[in-house]
Structures are given as structure tokens and as C-alpha cells.
Design a protein around this motif. Structure first.
Motif, PDB file in Angstrom:
ATOM      1  N   ARG A 121     -35.753 -11.202   7.467  1.00  0.00           N
ATOM      2  CA  ARG A 121     -36.686 -10.827   8.527  1.00  0.00           C
ATOM      3  C   ARG A 121     -35.970  -9.830   9.414  1.00  0.00           C
ATOM      4  NH1 ARG A 121     -37.363 -14.436  12.170  1.00  0.00           N
ATOM      5  NH2 ARG A 121     -39.195 -13.599  13.186  1.00  0.00           N
ATOM      6  N   ILE A 122     -36.663  -8.765   9.736  1.00  0.00           N
ATOM      7  CA  ILE A 122     -36.026  -7.692  10.492  1.00  0.00           C
ATOM      8  C   ILE A 122     -36.864  -7.326  11.709  1.00  0.00           C
ATOM      9  CG2 ILE A 122     -34.867  -6.734   8.460  1.00  0.00           C
ATOM     10  CD1 ILE A 122     -37.092  -4.511   8.524  1.00  0.00           C
ATOM     11  N   ALA A 123     -36.188  -6.799  12.706  1.00  0.00           N
ATOM     12  CA  ALA A 123     -36.852  -6.164  13.838  1.00  0.00           C
ATOM     13  C   ALA A 123     -36.519  -4.678  13.772  1.00  0.00           C
ATOM     14  CB  ALA A 123     -36.376  -6.762  15.155  1.00  0.00           C
ATOM     15  N   SER A 124     -37.556  -3.848  13.708  1.00  0.00           N
ATOM     16  CA  SER A 124     -37.379  -2.397  13.661  1.00  0.00           C
ATOM     17  C   SER A 124     -38.164  -1.773  14.798  1.00  0.00           C
ATOM     18  CB  SER A 124     -37.872  -1.840  12.319  1.00  0.00           C
ATOM     19  OG  SER A 124     -39.298  -1.860  12.262  1.00  0.00           O
ATOM     20  N   SER A 125     -38.155  -0.471  14.861  1.00  0.00           N
ATOM     21  CA  SER A 125     -38.938   0.234  15.878  1.00  0.00           C
ATOM     22  C   SER A 125     -40.426   0.025  15.677  1.00  0.00           C
ATOM     23  CB  SER A 125     -38.613   1.728  15.830  1.00  0.00           C
ATOM     24  OG  SER A 125     -38.871   2.247  14.526  1.00  0.00           O
ATOM     25  N   ASP A 126     -40.804  -0.445  14.481  1.00  0.00           N
ATOM     26  CA  ASP A 126     -42.214  -0.686  14.178  1.00  0.00           C
ATOM     27  C   ASP A 126     -42.625  -2.145  14.330  1.00  0.00           C
ATOM     28  OD1 ASP A 126     -42.854   2.040  13.379  1.00  0.00           O
ATOM     29  OD2 ASP A 126     -41.581   1.655  11.643  1.00  0.00           O
ATOM     30  N   GLY A 127     -41.701  -3.021  14.731  1.00  0.00           N
ATOM     31  CA  GLY A 127     -42.026  -4.429  14.920  1.00  0.00           C
ATOM     32  C   GLY A 127     -41.212  -5.328  14.017  1.00  0.00           C
ATOM     33  N   VAL A 128     -41.708  -6.551  13.814  1.00  0.00           N
ATOM     34  CA  VAL A 128     -41.013  -7.564  13.018  1.00  0.00           C
ATOM     35  C   VAL A 128     -41.683  -7.672  11.657  1.00  0.00           C
ATOM     36  CG1 VAL A 128     -40.454 -10.023  12.848  1.00  0.00           C
ATOM     37  CG2 VAL A 128     -40.261  -8.843  15.046  1.00  0.00           C
ATOM     38  N   ALA A 129     -40.872  -7.771  10.606  1.00  0.00           N
ATOM     39  CA  ALA A 129     -41.428  -7.849   9.255  1.00  0.00           C
ATOM     40  C   ALA A 129     -40.446  -8.559   8.341  1.00  0.00           C
ATOM     41  CB  ALA A 129     -41.719  -6.453   8.716  1.00  0.00           C
ATOM     42  N   PHE A 130     -40.965  -9.075   7.229  1.00  0.00           N
ATOM     43  CA  PHE A 130     -40.108  -9.491   6.132  1.00  0.00           C
ATOM     44  C   PHE A 130     -39.708  -8.251   5.347  1.00  0.00           C
ATOM     45  CE2 PHE A 130     -42.388 -13.543   6.776  1.00  0.00           C
ATOM     46  CZ  PHE A 130     -41.308 -14.409   6.854  1.00  0.00           C
ATOM     47  N   ALA A 131     -38.521  -8.288   4.751  1.00  0.00           N
ATOM     48  CA  ALA A 131     -38.043  -7.142   3.993  1.00  0.00           C
ATOM     49  C   ALA A 131     -37.115  -7.602   2.885  1.00  0.00           C
ATOM     50  CB  ALA A 131     -37.306  -6.157   4.903  1.00  0.00           C
ATOM     51  N   ALA A 132     -37.018  -6.797   1.852  1.00  0.00           N
ATOM     52  CA  ALA A 132     -35.997  -6.976   0.818  1.00  0.00           C
ATOM     53  C   ALA A 132     -34.846  -6.039   1.138  1.00  0.00           C
ATOM     54  CB  ALA A 132     -36.574  -6.667  -0.549  1.00  0.00           C
ATOM     55  N   ILE A 133     -33.624  -6.573   1.120  1.00  0.00           N
ATOM     56  CA  ILE A 133     -32.443  -5.765   1.384  1.00  0.00           C
ATOM     57  C   ILE A 133     -31.919  -5.257   0.048  1.00  0.00           C
ATOM     58  CG2 ILE A 133     -30.174  -5.702   2.453  1.00  0.00           C
ATOM     59  CD1 ILE A 133     -32.541  -6.288   4.371  1.00  0.00           C
ATOM     60  N   GLU A 134     -31.949  -3.938  -0.111  1.00  0.00           N
ATOM     61  CA  GLU A 134     -31.579  -3.328  -1.384  1.00  0.00           C
ATOM     62  C   GLU A 134     -30.347  -2.456  -1.201  1.00  0.00           C
ATOM     63  OE1 GLU A 134     -35.160  -1.302  -2.560  1.00  0.00           O
ATOM     64  OE2 GLU A 134     -36.093  -3.161  -3.273  1.00  0.00           O
ATOM     65  N   GLY A 135     -29.408  -2.587  -2.124  1.00  0.00           N
ATOM     66  CA  GLY A 135     -28.167  -1.831  -2.045  1.00  0.00           C
ATOM     67  C   GLY A 135     -27.054  -2.637  -1.420  1.00  0.00           C
ATOM     68  N   ASP A 136     -25.905  -2.012  -1.281  1.00  0.00           N
ATOM     69  CA  ASP A 136     -24.720  -2.664  -0.731  1.00  0.00           C
ATOM     70  C   ASP A 136     -24.856  -2.770   0.783  1.00  0.00           C
ATOM     71  OD1 ASP A 136     -22.233  -3.473   0.129  1.00  0.00           O
ATOM     72  OD2 ASP A 136     -21.117  -1.996  -1.047  1.00  0.00           O
ATOM     73  N   PRO A 137     -24.867  -3.997   1.348  1.00  0.00           N
ATOM     74  CA  PRO A 137     -25.010  -4.135   2.808  1.00  0.00           C
ATOM     75  C   PRO A 137     -23.920  -3.428   3.593  1.00  0.00           C
ATOM     76  CG  PRO A 137     -25.351  -6.243   1.709  1.00  0.00           C
ATOM     77  CD  PRO A 137     -24.836  -5.297   0.666  1.00  0.00           C
ATOM     78  N   ASP A 138     -22.777  -3.173   2.961  1.00  0.00           N
ATOM     79  CA  ASP A 138     -21.682  -2.496   3.648  1.00  0.00           C
ATOM     80  C   ASP A 138     -21.684  -0.982   3.417  1.00  0.00           C
ATOM     81  OD1 ASP A 138     -20.616  -4.909   4.664  1.00  0.00           O
ATOM     82  OD2 ASP A 138     -19.644  -5.296   2.726  1.00  0.00           O
ATOM     83  N   ASP A 139     -22.659  -0.491   2.643  1.00  0.00           N
ATOM     84  CA  ASP A 139     -22.626   0.936   2.301  1.00  0.00           C
ATOM     85  C   ASP A 139     -24.021   1.444   1.961  1.00  0.00           C
ATOM     86  OD1 ASP A 139     -21.799   3.487   1.677  1.00  0.00           O
ATOM     87  OD2 ASP A 139     -21.051   2.963  -0.317  1.00  0.00           O
ATOM     88  N   GLY A 140     -24.815   1.715   2.981  1.00  0.00           N
ATOM     89  CA  GLY A 140     -26.075   2.417   2.779  1.00  0.00           C
ATOM     90  C   GLY A 140     -27.248   1.582   2.311  1.00  0.00           C
ATOM     91  N   ALA A 141     -27.232   0.270   2.528  1.00  0.00           N
ATOM     92  CA  ALA A 141     -28.370  -0.561   2.129  1.00  0.00           C
ATOM     93  C   ALA A 141     -29.607  -0.208   2.938  1.00  0.00           C
ATOM     94  CB  ALA A 141     -28.027  -2.035   2.302  1.00  0.00           C
ATOM     95  N   ARG A 142     -30.753  -0.499   2.350  1.00  0.00           N
ATOM     96  CA  ARG A 142     -32.022  -0.263   3.031  1.00  0.00           C
ATOM     97  C   ARG A 142     -32.838  -1.551   3.068  1.00  0.00           C
ATOM     98  NH1 ARG A 142     -33.032   4.768   4.397  1.00  0.00           N
ATOM     99  NH2 ARG A 142     -35.246   4.356   4.773  1.00  0.00           N
TER     100      ARG A 142
END
Length: 257
Positions: free
Chosen positions: A5-26
């Protein structure tokens, strides 16, 4: 898949974390909820540009006490034959980097690093052998405890239930083998707990079977599977970090309430 679950400039949402969390994940936004087969909205953000929240807001947090023999021994007794369960309210849940608020009326608040199970569908009377079918995934937890109040009360509800006493995160890992992962807790960078999930007395399947024979489990409900030995006090200003190998690290900072 890593679900968050993330908070972004667009609000709160569920998200999938893709890529290396220490290097450019989205963080790739999920439409509605993460249960079943997630659908995506098409929006995404760099992980560095969002704030990770508690990955789920459970209807209840069910916990297992004394599920490692060495922890039972350090608490002054033997591990019980059957799982001992207790509940933390959902108001105790906070996310990564959220402060643990130390109550003014407690002189000893302890960390307890744990592996947490997140339920993925409504279920009741689940046999241990099919527990994996009702589990969404796994995350990291800290079962924060006012130890002096636990001893004073003779039961655990007050000591376990303060707001902020259930840090969860950083995300839910759906592809995780809980049978033998390293779990360790650091206090200001010093390792205080260091064990493996293979040393649990009651397995994940047995725990799900035991709890679901008592109560219906709902999607998003969280089960804390017990803490290994090495629990100890947190003081204001200290940082506690719980790591489960294969999932990630949950970091919290203690502060006075």
C-alpha cells in the motif's frame, strides 16, 4: 509478487513493487484490491517517490504466543503443547518508518520481530494441508509489547494493543517459502534476535488450522507467528529493524507518546 500500500501525490492505493527495491523499483498501481488476480490501472511511480504504508489493514491481527522454545524459556517457562492465541486490534497497525509510540504508563516496551501471514480469502475450518490455498502472502511484523503491563495484568490484551504496537511491512511477498527463513531483529544496528522460521514449534499450516477452527478468517487478516528469543526493551530515539530473509526489512523508530 510484492504487494504494497502506497501514498503518492495521487492518494493511497495498492501497488505491485516491481524491480530491485534498492535500484530503480517502481510501484505499479492495482485497481481496487490485491486479492485474487490483481488488475492494474496503468499508472506507476518510482518507489523513491511514494511512501510505503502498512501493506494491509486487517479486520483483526491474531497472534501466536511462545512459538519458539528458546523464547518460551527466556520468558521463564516451557512452550505450551497447543498454540496460544491472542488478538491485537487493527488500530495497532502502522507501516514502515511510522513511529512506535511508547506509552507514558509503561516502564518497559519490548520489540518482538515476527513473520506474519496475510489471509487471502474468507475461510473457516481450514485443514493444515490446504492452508497455503487461503494465504495471500507473508510480511514482516513487530509484536510490540508493554512487558511490565503484561506481567502485571496476567493476560496480554492491554500490553499488546496500544496504537502503533503492530508495525507491518514493507510489503506482502506472495512467492515465499516460510519453512526455513532467517529472521533477525536489530536495535540501532546491533543484532538482538537471530533465528530461523524452521524453529517454530507450530508450523504455518498448523497455526492456520488451529485459528480457523475458532474464528472465521477474512481477506487481509494478519497472523503473527511468534517471536524467537532475544526480545528486549526499546527506548525513545532508538531504531528497531526486523528482517525476514526473502521478504525484506521493517524499520521503526521509537518515540515518547
Amino acid at each position: 509478487m510484492r504487494l504494497a500500500r502506497i501514498a503518492s501525490s495521487d492518494g493511497v492505493a495498492f501497488a505491485a513493487i516491481e524491480g530491485d527495491p534498492d535500484d530503480g523499483a517502481r510501484a505499479r498501481e492495482i485497481s481496487e484490491h490485491p486479492f485474487g488476480t490483481p488488475e492494474f490501472t496503468g499508472r506507476s511511480w518510482a518507489l523513491d517517490d511514494v511512501r510505503l504504508l502498512a501493506p494491509i489493514l486487517a479486520s483483526k491481527v491474531i497472534c501466536i504466543g511462545k512459538n519458539y522454545a528458546a523464547h518460551a524459556a527466556e520468558m521463564g517457562g516451557e512452550a505450551p503443547k497447543d498454540p496460544v492465541i491472542f488478538i491485537k486490534p487493527n488500530t495497532s497497525i502502522v507501516g514502515p518508518l511510522a513511529p512506535i509510540k511508547l506509552p507514558r504508563n509503561s516502564q518497559q516496551v519490548d520489540y518482538e520481530g515476527e513473520l506474519a501471514v496475510v489471509i487471502g480469502q474468507p475461510c473457516r475450518d481450514v485443514a493444515a494441508a490446504r492452508a497455503k490455498d487461503v494465504i495471500l502472502g507473508y510480511t514482516v511484523a513487530n509484536d510490540v509489547t508493554a512487558r511490565d503491563q503484561q506481567a502485571h495484568d496476567g493476560q496480554w490484551t492491554r500490553a499488546k494493543s496500544y496504537d502503533s504496537f503492530c508495525p507491518l511491512g514493507p510489503w506482502i511477498e506472495t512467492d515465499f517459502d516460510p519453512s526455513d527463513a532467517r529472521i533477525y531483529t536489530e536495535l540501532d544496528g546491533e543484532i538482538k534476535q537471530d533465528s530461523r522460521t524452521s524453529l517454530m514449534i507450530h508450523s504455518i499450516g498448523d497455526i492456520v488450522e488451529w485459528i480457523s477452527s475458532v474464528m472465521t478468517l477474512l481477506p487481509g487478516d494478519v497472523i503473527l507467528t511468534g517471536t524467537p528469543e532475544g526480545v528486549g526493551p526499546i527506548r525513545a530515539g532508538q531504531q528497531v529493524a526486523v528482517t525476514v530473509e526473502g521478504i525484506g526489512t521493517l524499520t521503526s523508530l521509537a518515540e515518547d507518546r
